[in-house]
Design an enzyme around this catalytic site. Structure first.
Site, short mmCIF file in Angstrom:
data_model
loop_
_atom_site.label_atom_id
_atom_site.label_comp_id
_atom_site.label_asym_id
_atom_site.label_seq_id
_atom_site.Cartn_x
_atom_site.Cartn_y
_atom_site.Cartn_z
N HIS A 19 0.67 -1.19 -0.05
CA HIS A 19 -0.04 -0.05 -0.11
C HIS A 19 0.99 1.34 0.06
O HIS A 19 0.39 2.35 -0.36
CB HIS A 19 -0.96 -0.14 1.14
CG HIS A 19 -2.04 -1.13 1.03
ND1 HIS A 19 -2.61 -1.96 2.05
CD2 HIS A 19 -2.65 -1.58 -0.15
CE1 HIS A 19 -3.45 -2.83 1.72
NE2 HIS A 19 -3.45 -2.73 0.26
N HIS A 42 -7.84 -8.40 -7.86
CA HIS A 42 -8.39 -9.27 -6.61
C HIS A 42 -8.20 -8.24 -5.56
O HIS A 42 -7.44 -8.27 -4.78
CB HIS A 42 -7.13 -10.34 -6.44
CG HIS A 42 -6.77 -11.04 -7.62
ND1 HIS A 42 -6.16 -10.73 -8.79
CD2 HIS A 42 -7.24 -12.60 -7.82
CE1 HIS A 42 -6.00 -11.91 -9.59
NE2 HIS A 42 -6.61 -12.85 -8.94
N SER A 100 -6.71 -2.35 -0.33
CA SER A 100 -6.19 -1.18 -1.80
C SER A 100 -7.34 -0.67 -2.25
O SER A 100 -7.34 0.59 -2.88
CB SER A 100 -5.55 -2.16 -2.64
OG SER A 100 -6.25 -3.49 -3.09
N GLU A 118 -13.40 -8.98 -7.50
CA GLU A 118 -13.27 -9.90 -6.63
C GLU A 118 -14.35 -11.23 -6.71
O GLU A 118 -15.33 -10.93 -7.01
CB GLU A 118 -13.66 -9.41 -5.08
CG GLU A 118 -13.45 -10.45 -4.03
CD GLU A 118 -12.22 -11.13 -4.03
OE1 GLU A 118 -12.37 -12.20 -3.95
OE2 GLU A 118 -11.44 -10.38 -4.05
N ASP A 143 -13.19 -13.32 -12.92
CA ASP A 143 -11.76 -13.67 -12.95
C ASP A 143 -11.06 -12.28 -13.03
O ASP A 143 -11.07 -11.66 -13.96
CB ASP A 143 -11.76 -14.59 -14.17
CG ASP A 143 -10.38 -15.23 -13.90
OD1 ASP A 143 -9.35 -14.49 -13.69
OD2 ASP A 143 -9.99 -16.48 -14.32
N GLY A 144 -10.38 -11.90 -12.01
CA GLY A 144 -9.44 -11.06 -12.01
C GLY A 144 -8.56 -10.99 -13.19
O GLY A 144 -8.19 -9.73 -13.67
N ASP A 164 -2.89 -8.48 -7.38
CA ASP A 164 -2.71 -9.12 -5.80
C ASP A 164 -3.26 -10.35 -5.69
O ASP A 164 -4.41 -10.29 -4.94
CB ASP A 164 -3.13 -7.92 -4.96
CG ASP A 164 -2.81 -8.34 -3.27
OD1 ASP A 164 -2.33 -9.27 -3.04
OD2 ASP A 164 -3.51 -7.84 -2.89
#
Length: 280
Positions: A19, A42, A100, A118, A143-144, A164
């Protein structure tokens, strides 16, 4: 697999590194008037209750953000990150930790956009609830990795893509490289920021070799370790791979990492590093 919940790890030393880098990149993007896209592949739940069952069980935040967020000698460069935390904890007690997406929400301007993804069935409704009233944000259960194909390039041709994944599966280490390669082909001028855990150093070496083999240029690696590498169970370090980093980022992290390491790792174990993996 969808068993990973970031609520167990919120605010730990890896979150501090991730971060911090995220905040510095967003601050750099804001130096130009033109709007940009923040894409979080994500995104997690967005907000984490540090007195909740998950965070209390591990207590990882006590050796992470709790050690630094109110330090009087904190470097000025950490101010955007810390302000995002204070925004959730206005009375000065560390009750919530922002993931995030909430750090981005705090830092982005009215004209900027958020694209958040997500998959987890418990985390997605929490994330969606956080952004119901934010017209800048689009929240999807998808799906990220596929977002790097579907949502790039943004119309403004400016953006930060934060990747991430949970790394629940060994295949994630290859999947992230493939997704970045696909996204970079569509948006070669974008800033791509990939977080990774160091559990087995060999996995990271393989991932970096695969990334370098894509031919992508201008790759920066930033790492913070709290313990020496080990073949025992557990994360000893974490890092950020940044493609097309803002020109100041390497020096900013060289300035910040000694302070972060001193505060987060009083025993002095581990290491910090900032390495230009691939030149421009």
């Amino acid at each position: 697999m969808l068993s990973y919940r970031h609520s167990f790890h919120a605010g730990n030393h890896a979150d501090v590194l991730k971060h911090t880098v995220q905040s510095l990149i967003i601050s750099a993007l804001k130096e130009k008037e033109k709007p940009f896209l923040y894409l979080d592949s994500h995104a997690g739940a967005g907000r984490y209750l540090l007195s909740g069952e998950h965070a209390e069980r591990t207590g990882e935040y006590l050796e992470g953000i709790a050690r630094i967020w109110q330090q009087p000698d904190a470097p000025e460069l950490l101010k955007p990150y810390f302000n995002a935390i204070r925004d959730l904890n206005p009375n000065g007690t560390l009750r919530y930790y922002p993931g995030s997406p909430l750090i981005a929400r705090h830092l982005l301007r009215e004209e900027d956009k958020l694209q958040l993804t997500e998959l987890h069935p418990s985390d997605f409704p929490l994330l969606r609830g956080e952004f119901l009233k934010d017209s800048r944000a689009r929240v999807e259960r998808a799906d990220g990795y596929q977002q790097l194909k579907a949502k790039l390039p943004p119309p403004t041709r400016r953006g930060l893509i934060l990747i991430d994944p949970p790394y629940e599966l060994k295949s994630d280490y290859q999947a992230v490289v493939k997704a970045i390669h696909e996204g970079h082909k569509r948006f070669a001028t974008g800033i791509f920021a990939l977080w990774y855990p160091v559990v087995l150093r060999q996995q990271i070496k393989h991932m970096l070799r695969d990334l370098e083999a894509t031919g992508i240029r201008n790759i920066l690696q930033i790492e913070l370790a709290v313990r020496p590498d080990s073949d025992q169970r557990g994360m000893t370090a974490s890092g950020m791979i940044v493609i097309n980093p803002p020109w100041k980022l390497a020096q900013q992290m060289n300035d910040l990492l000694p302070w972060l390491h001193q505060k987060l790792v009083p025993a002095g174990t581990g290491h910090t590093s900032v390495t230009q993996l691939v030149p421009e």
